[in-house]
Motif scaffolding. Structure first.
Motif, PDB file in Angstrom:
ATOM      1  N   LEU A 133      24.711 133.184  15.312  1.00 49.21           N
ATOM      2  CA  LEU A 133      24.255 132.035  16.081  1.00 49.21           C
ATOM      3  C   LEU A 133      22.726 132.048  16.205  1.00 49.21           C
ATOM      4  N   LYS A 149      17.473 124.287  19.688  1.00 46.39           N
ATOM      5  CA  LYS A 149      18.791 124.075  20.318  1.00 46.39           C
ATOM      6  C   LYS A 149      19.605 125.370  20.409  1.00 46.39           C
ATOM      7  N   ILE A 209      28.793 126.798  13.475  1.00 48.80           N
ATOM      8  CA  ILE A 209      28.385 126.778  14.885  1.00 48.80           C
ATOM      9  C   ILE A 209      27.067 126.026  15.076  1.00 48.80           C
ATOM     10  N   THR A 210      26.282 125.951  14.007  1.00 52.48           N
ATOM     11  CA  THR A 210      25.002 125.263  14.095  1.00 52.48           C
ATOM     12  C   THR A 210      25.168 123.763  13.844  1.00 52.48           C
ATOM     13  N   ALA A 228      31.854 132.590  20.188  1.00 54.07           N
ATOM     14  CA  ALA A 228      31.106 131.849  19.163  1.00 54.07           C
ATOM     15  C   ALA A 228      32.003 131.523  17.969  1.00 54.07           C
ATOM     16  N   ASN A 258      25.414 128.497  26.455  1.00 58.53           N
ATOM     17  CA  ASN A 258      26.761 127.958  26.558  1.00 58.53           C
ATOM     18  C   ASN A 258      27.805 129.002  26.131  1.00 58.53           C
ATOM     19  N   ASP A 313      20.226 126.516  24.041  1.00 62.95           N
ATOM     20  CA  ASP A 313      21.342 125.950  24.821  1.00 62.95           C
ATOM     21  C   ASP A 313      22.690 126.438  24.294  1.00 62.95           C
ATOM     22  N   THR A 314      22.801 126.505  22.962  1.00 61.76           N
ATOM     23  CA  THR A 314      24.080 126.962  22.392  1.00 61.76           C
ATOM     24  C   THR A 314      24.365 128.402  22.829  1.00 61.76           C
ATOM     25  N   THR A 315      23.326 129.233  22.830  1.00 63.25           N
ATOM     26  CA  THR A 315      23.517 130.639  23.227  1.00 63.25           C
ATOM     27  C   THR A 315      23.969 130.720  24.684  1.00 63.25           C
TER      28      THR A 315
END
Ligand code: NAD
Length: 362
Positions: free
Chosen positions: A298, A325, A84-85, A348, A332, A328-330
């Protein structure tokens, strides 16, 4: 030194293989060295995206089965964390059975390093609970497949401060999702576990004027947090404490059928790996209760980004930019989970699995 990689009885082996099949592990290495007393397990979960990188945990496990379950769960989590990263890494993890305070020494670490070397780079180690940067230096004497090294040896040092920064970013993104504003000023945050990651997180929170509650089984640490950060100590059954955010930063599985009904918070966002005892059941219980859960694998990825930087050659600035970043991923993922009416953990996992499947297909 004697390498014993198959010193388990056939019934236990069968149990291990069934668990490996169920959780889709590639390889598990049991390590025993009579001379140093080393008892360790290295689990390689998945190497589709790259070598399996994951820290080594030293812990006083009550049983070998407990250690095995931990390493299987932790290594699987690393696969999804790396995926995920967006890192070119697979998932792995190791556990050493023992008391890090009294049983850890150079010989033990070097003995462990020799076992890491036998995997020829399929597994790369780093720090986890109970391990320090100095331990990586000892391991490095036996293998190059080690990260989390001190800066003078070309490493990024202990990854914990970077992990804490990522958790802080994930927490702020969760605040934005829940309250429409990512400020944590005035929010009540309960930090459970005030170790390497917990303390840096407390530092960020204090600087942002959050009200920080702390809990740790180590009373000394609690006293330090109270005097250094003006945190409020709480003890006993902490799960029912009325707070805005619960940040699990000790060990995993604190989100379970016993604790979730007691929770009185809006957000769960912390560093501990495998916070949900059962991903599906307890992810759903949190969702049903209206508690927003920032998936652990995450938001605690700062640590792996920090050690990956040693492999990829990033400097600290780039490491922190990559870690930022996570915000933003969280956001999203929380939005995707809401749109699709699924748990945040599932949202996730779906993204991580998609990346692995794509890589497998190519
Ligand atoms: P640490 O060993 O430095 O700190 C853990 C703290 O938790 C200790 O102070 C310990 O006394 C306390 N603790 C243990 N059991 C407890 C309990 N039942 N209740 C309250 N406190 C308890 O570990 P760390 O490096 O800060 O890591 C914390 C968590 O974050 C772990 O789950 C680890 O796997 C995870 N994590 C750490 C990193 C990292 O970079 N260090 C990266 C990703 C995930």
């Amino acid at each position: 030194m004697s390498f014993k990689t198959s010193s388990v009885s056939s019934s236990i082996t069968q149990g291990v293989l069934s668990k490996m099949a169920e959780m889709e592990h590639e390889q598990v290495l049991f390590c025993h060295d009579k001379k140093t007393g080393l008892k360790a397990i290295i689990a390689v979960h998945n190497t589709v995206l790259g070598p399996a990188l994951g820290g080594t945990r030293m812990w006083k496990y009550a049983t070998e089965e407990e250690a095995l379950n931990d390493v299987l769960r932790l290594s699987r989590g690393m696969t999804f964390k790396a995926a995920i990263t967006g890192l070119k890494l697979g998932g792995g993890k190791a556990v050493i059975i023992g008391d890090a305070k009294t049983q850890k020494n150079e010989a033990l670490m070097r003995s462990f390093g020799k076992f890491v070397q036998t995997l020829g780079g399929k597994y790369i180690t780093a720090e986890d609970v109970g391990m320090e940067t100095q331990d990586m230096v000892y391991i490095k004497q036996e293998t190059n497949y080690v990260t989390g090294l001190p800066e003078e040896m070309g490493g990024n040092g202990n990854p914990s401060p970077v992990t804490a920064y990522g958790v802080y970013m994930g927490m702020k993104a969760s605040a934005k999702f829940v309250w429409g504003n990512d400020s944590l000023a005035g929010k009540k945050v309960l930090v459970q576990g005030t170790g390497h990651v917990g303390e840096t997180l407390i530092d960020y929170l204090t600087k942002e004027n959050a009200t920080v509650f702390v809990n740790d089984i180590n009373e000394e640490r609690v006293k330090q947090m109270v005097s250094k950060y003006n945190a409020i100590a709480i003890s006993g059954n902490i799960y029912g404490e009325e707070v805005d955010i619960y940040a699990p930063c000790a060990l995993g599985a604190t989100l379970n059928s016993e604790t979730i009904p007691q929770l009185r918070c809006s957000i769960v966002s912390g560093a501990a790996n495998n916070q949900l005892l059962d991903e599906k059941l307890h992810g759903q219980m949190l969702k049903d209760k209206g508690i927003v859960y920032a998936p652990d694998f995450l938001i605690n990825a700062g640590g792996i980004i920090s050690v990956y930087a040693e492999v990829a050659g990033y400097n600290m600035q780039k490491t922190m930019e990559e870690t930022a970043k996570i915000y933003d991923t969280t956001l999203n993922i929380l939005n995707t989970a809401k749109e699709q009416n699924i748990t945040t953990a599932q949202a996730a996992m779906n993204i991580a699995q998609e990346r692995i499947d794509k890589a497998k297909a190519n």
